[in-house]
Design a protein around this motif. Structure first.
Motif, PDB file in Angstrom:
ATOM      1  N   TRP A 116       0.828  -1.208   0.000  1.00  0.00           N
ATOM      2  CA  TRP A 116       0.000   0.000   0.000  1.00  0.00           C
ATOM      3  C   TRP A 116       0.862   1.258   0.000  1.00  0.00           C
ATOM      4  O   TRP A 116       0.600   2.227  -0.718  1.00  0.00           O
ATOM      5  N   ARG A 117       1.931   1.237   0.790  1.00  0.00           N
ATOM      6  CA  ARG A 117       2.802   2.410   0.843  1.00  0.00           C
ATOM      7  C   ARG A 117       3.455   2.667  -0.516  1.00  0.00           C
ATOM      8  O   ARG A 117       3.673   3.802  -0.908  1.00  0.00           O
ATOM      9  N   ILE A 118       3.775   1.590  -1.232  1.00  0.00           N
ATOM     10  CA  ILE A 118       4.425   1.741  -2.522  1.00  0.00           C
ATOM     11  C   ILE A 118       3.436   2.152  -3.609  1.00  0.00           C
ATOM     12  O   ILE A 118       3.714   3.003  -4.451  1.00  0.00           O
ATOM     13  N   LEU A 119       2.247   1.540  -3.597  1.00  0.00           N
ATOM     14  CA  LEU A 119       1.309   1.697  -4.703  1.00  0.00           C
ATOM     15  C   LEU A 119       0.206   2.713  -4.458  1.00  0.00           C
ATOM     16  O   LEU A 119      -0.534   3.031  -5.383  1.00  0.00           O
ATOM     17  N   LYS A 120       0.058   3.210  -3.252  1.00  0.00           N
ATOM     18  CA  LYS A 120      -1.038   4.141  -2.990  1.00  0.00           C
ATOM     19  C   LYS A 120      -0.836   5.432  -3.781  1.00  0.00           C
ATOM     20  O   LYS A 120       0.307   5.820  -4.084  1.00  0.00           O
ATOM     21  N   PRO A 121      -1.918   6.111  -4.143  1.00  0.00           N
ATOM     22  CA  PRO A 121      -1.780   7.389  -4.838  1.00  0.00           C
ATOM     23  C   PRO A 121      -0.920   8.353  -4.041  1.00  0.00           C
ATOM     24  O   PRO A 121      -1.096   8.499  -2.829  1.00  0.00           O
ATOM     25  N   ALA A 122       0.034   8.979  -4.702  1.00  0.00           N
ATOM     26  CA  ALA A 122       0.949   9.868  -3.987  1.00  0.00           C
ATOM     27  C   ALA A 122       1.543  10.890  -4.947  1.00  0.00           C
ATOM     28  O   ALA A 122       1.676  10.638  -6.141  1.00  0.00           O
TER      29      ALA A 122
ATOM     30  N   SER B 123      12.360  17.500  -8.959  1.00  0.00           N
ATOM     31  CA  SER B 123      11.498  16.512  -9.614  1.00  0.00           C
ATOM     32  C   SER B 123      10.098  16.563  -9.023  1.00  0.00           C
ATOM     33  O   SER B 123       9.899  17.000  -7.888  1.00  0.00           O
ATOM     34  N   LEU B 124       9.143  16.122  -9.837  1.00  0.00           N
ATOM     35  CA  LEU B 124       7.759  15.935  -9.393  1.00  0.00           C
ATOM     36  C   LEU B 124       7.306  14.564  -9.884  1.00  0.00           C
ATOM     37  O   LEU B 124       7.354  14.288 -11.074  1.00  0.00           O
ATOM     38  N   ARG B 125       6.870  13.730  -8.934  1.00  0.00           N
ATOM     39  CA  ARG B 125       6.355  12.404  -9.269  1.00  0.00           C
ATOM     40  C   ARG B 125       4.913  12.322  -8.818  1.00  0.00           C
ATOM     41  O   ARG B 125       4.587  12.675  -7.682  1.00  0.00           O
ATOM     42  N   ARG B 126       4.039  11.856  -9.713  1.00  0.00           N
ATOM     43  CA  ARG B 126       2.626  11.694  -9.377  1.00  0.00           C
ATOM     44  C   ARG B 126       2.210  10.271  -9.745  1.00  0.00           C
ATOM     45  O   ARG B 126       2.208   9.903 -10.907  1.00  0.00           O
ATOM     46  N   TRP B 127       1.909   9.493  -8.750  1.00  0.00           N
ATOM     47  CA  TRP B 127       1.514   8.094  -8.943  1.00  0.00           C
ATOM     48  C   TRP B 127       0.045   7.927  -8.576  1.00  0.00           C
ATOM     49  O   TRP B 127      -0.383   8.467  -7.551  1.00  0.00           O
ATOM     50  N   PRO B 128      -0.755   7.231  -9.357  1.00  0.00           N
ATOM     51  CA  PRO B 128      -0.428   6.472 -10.570  1.00  0.00           C
ATOM     52  C   PRO B 128      -0.632   7.265 -11.855  1.00  0.00           C
ATOM     53  O   PRO B 128      -0.693   6.683 -12.932  1.00  0.00           O
ATOM     54  N   GLU B 129      -0.781   8.584 -11.751  1.00  0.00           N
ATOM     55  CA  GLU B 129      -1.052   9.388 -12.941  1.00  0.00           C
ATOM     56  C   GLU B 129       0.132   9.341 -13.905  1.00  0.00           C
ATOM     57  O   GLU B 129       1.286   9.217 -13.487  1.00  0.00           O
ATOM     58  N   GLN B 130      -0.157   9.482 -15.185  1.00  0.00           N
ATOM     59  CA  GLN B 130       0.884   9.471 -16.197  1.00  0.00           C
ATOM     60  C   GLN B 130       1.113  10.884 -16.739  1.00  0.00           C
ATOM     61  O   GLN B 130       0.174  11.679 -16.861  1.00  0.00           O
ATOM     62  N   LEU B 131       2.344  11.166 -17.057  1.00  0.00           N
ATOM     63  CA  LEU B 131       2.710  12.470 -17.597  1.00  0.00           C
ATOM     64  C   LEU B 131       2.339  12.524 -19.074  1.00  0.00           C
ATOM     65  O   LEU B 131       2.857  11.762 -19.883  1.00  0.00           O
ATOM     66  N   SER B 132       1.428  13.446 -19.421  1.00  0.00           N
ATOM     67  CA  SER B 132       0.952  13.562 -20.802  1.00  0.00           C
ATOM     68  C   SER B 132       1.832  14.469 -21.645  1.00  0.00           C
ATOM     69  O   SER B 132       2.033  14.224 -22.836  1.00  0.00           O
ATOM     70  N   GLY B 133       2.343  15.551 -21.053  1.00  0.00           N
ATOM     71  CA  GLY B 133       3.134  16.496 -21.835  1.00  0.00           C
ATOM     72  C   GLY B 133       3.768  17.547 -20.957  1.00  0.00           C
ATOM     73  O   GLY B 133       3.336  17.781 -19.817  1.00  0.00           O
TER      74      GLY B 133
END
Length: 380
Positions: free
Chosen positions: A20-26, A87-97
């Motif tokens: 959960w800690r790895i895969l939760k939205p963050a 850096s900016l990381r958004r999980w599980p969203e994907q970077l569109s552009g």
């Protein structure tokens, strides 16, 4: 048995919690406190090679795209990828552009979020919501995401987002919505002009107001002389293949741009064909010619950039067409068994994505790219 059962239950719970800690939205943001790198102008030549495509910001730092992350490093002239600056990381969203205006880096995500970052620090400047973006399509290098992001354009202090028949325009400095319109079919992935219009197959919209620009020629259109992300284009050809200059709110006819092999580079209409590169004055008369087979890469202040068949980069003076520099596009002892993929030209640097000559058309193929470090970094 009770102890074994308790241990098994504990291990299962621990596994679930770790998962959960790895895969939760963050959303994870890492910023920088170091000074903004200074502008350094390198001597013309090949600097190095890297495995990802950079969006070059003010010739001071490089921004890269990954499936769930955008990040920056420095210096621009570095011969390899260096430690991440921010850096900016958004999980599980994907970077569109990703697009940029000055130091402002604007990212679009698959959940519809627009997140603007201050490129100097990586801090979030503003957020806005638009329609859901497509998934990450940058493949291994991220080039499509930073050099030609779908439905994401920029010009005249506005960032334009398109989804189906909807077009949104936001202010680059504040993120405030300027306007929103419902457009006809065929308007989802157009280009912007240096004169401040968003242009698609069915017409043009003023970037300040969203109103249709009156008197615009009929499409479909072919842009010319664009910056990265098909933005700030200096001209175009209309549906009748007539050329127009687009550096002002109202387009102006340019007969020299009627030629299908012509474009706009360094403020000139330039064509390359039949072994001759020709630059034209605004009235259509010839300004100068340069003899040789070449492909036009674009232009920077005072120079028109060419790529020759034997992989030399030539910089022609805009005043007289004389070659001011010429050097081979290879890092150390590399061969020339590559074709041009994508590229980005900034004022002092160019990044070139190289495809393997004669390779497959599938970017996911392990032999699609020329080498592992397939992006060549070049100083102009």
């Amino acid at each position: 048995m009770l102890l074994r059962g308790s241990a098994a239950a504990f291990l299962l719970l621990a596994t679930v919690l770790v998962g959960w800690r790895i895969l939760k939205p963050a959303e994870v943001l890492a910023t920088s406190k170091t000074p903004y790198p200074p502008l350094v102008v390198s001597a013309p030549g090949v600097l190095g090679r890297i495995n990802v495509a950079p969006l070059i910001i003010e010739d001071r730092l490089r921004v890269y795209a990954a499936k769930h992350q955008v990040r920056a490093d420095e210096p621009v002239y570095g011969k390899s990828v260096y430690t991440t600056r921010w850096s900016l990381r958004r999980w599980p969203e994907q970077l569109s552009g990703v697009v940029a205006a000055g130091p402002t880096v604007i990212t679009r995500w698959s959940d519809g979020a627009l997140v603007a970052l201050d490129g100097r620090t990586g801090r979030i400047a503003w957020r806005a919501e638009a329609g859901a973006g497509p998934g990450y399509a940058g493949h291994r290098t991220g080039a499509a995401t930073v050099w030609d992001p779908p439905g994401l354009r920029i010009a005249a202090g506005a960032v334009v987002v398109t989804v189906d028949h909807q077009i949104w325009a936001y202010d680059v400095s504040t993120g405030a919505e300027r306007w929103r319109v419902t457009a006809p079919a065929g308007c989802a992935d157009g280009f912007t002009t240096a004169g401040g219009a968003y242009v698609c197959a069915t017409g043009a919209y003023d970037l300040a107001t969203g109103k249709a620009v009156p008197g615009w020629p009929a499409g479909p259109f072919v842009p010319a002389g664009c910056a990265v992300a098909r933005s700030g284009c200096a001209g175009f050809r209309d549906g009748a293949s007539r050329g127009w200059l687009a550096d002002a709110p109202a387009p102006r006819r340019s007969p020299a741009l009627d030629r299908p092999e012509s474009t706009i580079a360094a403020g000139l209409v330039v064509s390359a064909g039949n072994g001759v590169v020709t630059a034209y004055r605004e009235d259509g008369s010839t300004l100068w010619t340069w003899s040789g087979q070449a492909r036009l890469l674009g232009g920077v202040t005072g120079r028109v950039l060419l790529l020759t068949p034997d992989h030399y980069l030539v910089g022609l003076d805009v005043r007289d067409g004389r070659a001011r520099y010429r050097f081979r596009l290879a890092y150390r002892k590399e061969d020339d068994l590559w074709d041009l993929g994508g590229l980005m030209v900034s004022e002092h640097y160019v990044a070139i994505e190289r495809r393997r000559k004669g390779g497959p058309d599938d970017p996911d193929s392990p032999i699609y790219y020329y080498t592992t470090d397939t992006v060549l970094l070049v100083a102009l």
